[in-house]
Design an enzyme around this catalytic site. Sequence first.
Site, PDB file in Angstrom:
ATOM      1  N   TYR A 268       0.826  -1.207   0.000  1.00 14.33           N
ATOM      2  CA  TYR A 268       0.000   0.000   0.000  1.00 14.33           C
ATOM      3  C   TYR A 268       0.863   1.261   0.000  1.00 14.33           C
ATOM      4  O   TYR A 268       0.535   2.244  -0.667  1.00 14.33           O
ATOM      5  CB  TYR A 268      -0.933   0.008   1.202  1.00 14.33           C
ATOM      6  CG  TYR A 268      -1.769   1.261   1.310  1.00 14.33           C
ATOM      7  CD1 TYR A 268      -2.675   1.612   0.312  1.00 14.33           C
ATOM      8  CD2 TYR A 268      -1.658   2.113   2.406  1.00 14.33           C
ATOM      9  CE1 TYR A 268      -3.439   2.767   0.397  1.00 14.33           C
ATOM     10  CE2 TYR A 268      -2.425   3.263   2.512  1.00 14.33           C
ATOM     11  CZ  TYR A 268      -3.307   3.589   1.513  1.00 14.33           C
ATOM     12  OH  TYR A 268      -4.063   4.733   1.606  1.00 14.33           O
TER      13      TYR A 268
ATOM     14  N   ARG B 246       1.065   6.767  -6.701  1.00 12.87           N
ATOM     15  CA  ARG B 246      -0.096   7.635  -6.941  1.00 12.87           C
ATOM     16  C   ARG B 246       0.318   9.100  -6.887  1.00 12.87           C
ATOM     17  O   ARG B 246      -0.058   9.896  -7.767  1.00 12.87           O
ATOM     18  CB  ARG B 246      -1.186   7.340  -5.908  1.00 12.87           C
ATOM     19  CG  ARG B 246      -2.340   8.331  -5.942  1.00 12.87           C
ATOM     20  CD  ARG B 246      -3.488   7.911  -5.034  1.00 12.87           C
ATOM     21  NE  ARG B 246      -3.092   7.701  -3.646  1.00 12.87           N
ATOM     22  CZ  ARG B 246      -3.935   7.318  -2.689  1.00 12.87           C
ATOM     23  NH1 ARG B 246      -5.211   7.104  -2.976  1.00 12.87           N
ATOM     24  NH2 ARG B 246      -3.517   7.148  -1.451  1.00 12.87           N
TER      25      ARG B 246
ATOM     26  N   ARG C 145     -12.233  13.192   3.091  1.00 16.43           N
ATOM     27  CA  ARG C 145     -13.092  12.229   3.782  1.00 16.43           C
ATOM     28  C   ARG C 145     -14.428  12.037   3.081  1.00 16.43           C
ATOM     29  O   ARG C 145     -15.050  10.971   3.199  1.00 16.43           O
ATOM     30  CB  ARG C 145     -13.329  12.670   5.221  1.00 16.43           C
ATOM     31  CG  ARG C 145     -12.074  12.798   6.048  1.00 16.43           C
ATOM     32  CD  ARG C 145     -11.422  11.470   6.302  1.00 16.43           C
ATOM     33  NE  ARG C 145     -10.190  11.624   7.096  1.00 16.43           N
ATOM     34  CZ  ARG C 145      -9.361  10.645   7.381  1.00 16.43           C
ATOM     35  NH1 ARG C 145      -9.594   9.429   6.926  1.00 16.43           N
ATOM     36  NH2 ARG C 145      -8.274  10.870   8.106  1.00 16.43           N
TER      37      ARG C 145
ATOM     38  N   GLU D 267     -14.282  -1.551   6.997  1.00 19.21           N
ATOM     39  CA  GLU D 267     -14.354  -0.207   6.417  1.00 19.21           C
ATOM     40  C   GLU D 267     -15.659  -0.104   5.654  1.00 19.21           C
ATOM     41  O   GLU D 267     -16.189  -1.109   5.156  1.00 19.21           O
ATOM     42  CB  GLU D 267     -13.157   0.037   5.494  1.00 19.21           C
ATOM     43  CG  GLU D 267     -13.094   1.450   4.912  1.00 19.21           C
ATOM     44  CD  GLU D 267     -11.754   1.727   4.244  1.00 19.21           C
ATOM     45  OE1 GLU D 267     -10.718   1.561   4.916  1.00 19.21           O
ATOM     46  OE2 GLU D 267     -11.759   2.104   3.053  1.00 19.21           O
TER      47      GLU D 267
END
Length: 330
Positions: A151, A158, A223, A323
Site C-alpha cells: 500500500y 499515486r 473524507r 471499512e
Amino acid sequence: MVQGSENPQVDSLARPAPRVSYRMAEPAAALAESGTLAAFGFGKHAPRSGDPRHLQVPLEAFEGPAPLELWQVDAPVSSGSDGAMHWAAGGGWLFASIELDEREHGGATATAELAYRQLHQLVSARAEHHVQRVWNYLGAINHGDGDAEHYKHFCDGRASGMGDFFSEGFPAATAIGHHGDAHHLQVYLLACDRPGRKVENPRQISAWRYPRQYGRTPPSFARAMILPAGDVLAISGTAAVVGHASAHQHDLDAQLAETMVNLDALLANAGMASGFDSHSPLKAYVRHRGDAARVREFLGRRLPGVPVLLLHGDICRSELLFEIDGWRYV
C-alpha cells in the site's frame, strides 16, 4: 470542515448526481437502458462484458451472487476505450477506469504512477475534469513491512503520477485490498464538469497530513465530497480511525461502533442529518470471512433498510478489520 464552501448557494447549473443503485440484472440488459453511465459486477464469477462502461471489480461478495452496482444519468451516454483505459460520459459526468498488471509495468510504485498519469491525461482533456470520487483496488495491500508495504508503494506511485491532477483539492477515495491476482491494480473514478465541495471529519486528521509513521507519502483523499448540485455526499472509505491512529486494534465490535461514530460526525460536518435510508447504497469491506455474519447482524441493527453490499476486502492498515463507504442522498 467543509472546504471550498465560502459560497453556500448551490450552482444553478450544477449537475444532478448520478443515481446509484444495486440491482440483480444481466449486464447487457442494464447497459442497454438509457442513461447507464457505468455498471459494476463483483467477484470472479460475475458476468463479463466488452462494453467499456462495464467493470468487473475483483472483490468477492459474501452473499452471492452479488447485484450489479449501476450509475445512471438523465442524458445520452457515449463511451470508448484506449488500451487499458475505458470511459463513459453523459449529462456532465464522466466515468473512467484503468486496470494494469504490476508485473508488466515495473512493480507497484511504477504501475500506480502510470495509472494516475494516464487518468490525469484523459480527465484534463475533457470538460468533466473535476474529479469527485476515486476507487483503488489492489492485491496484497498489506504485504511487506514498514515502507516496503504494498500500500505504501502504491501511495508513492499515486502521488508521483497525479502531478497537479488534484490542484483544486483531493477527491473522496477508497483504497482496499482484493484477494484476486496480487499484481492486479484497478482504479476508477467519477468526475463532473462542475466542482464539488470537500468535507473533512473533525474527529480525524486530514489524510494528507498523516505523520511519517504511515509511509513516505501520506494518502491523498478527502473524507467525503458533496457533489455539485448538493444532492449527494460521496463518502470515502471510513474506518475506526481517530485523529490519525487506528482505534480498538483487532477488536471488531469496537471498530464497528467507532466507524458509525465517524460516519455520524462526517454527516454532521456536511450539514446533513445522521442516518441512511433505502436510497443511500453502501459498501462494507470485511477483512476476515469469519466476521461477515457479525458485521451483517450489526449493520442490520444500525442501518435497517439500507442497501449494503458486503465484500471481502483488506483494509489499508492491517489492524483494521472493517471499512465502509458509499453514498448519502439528500
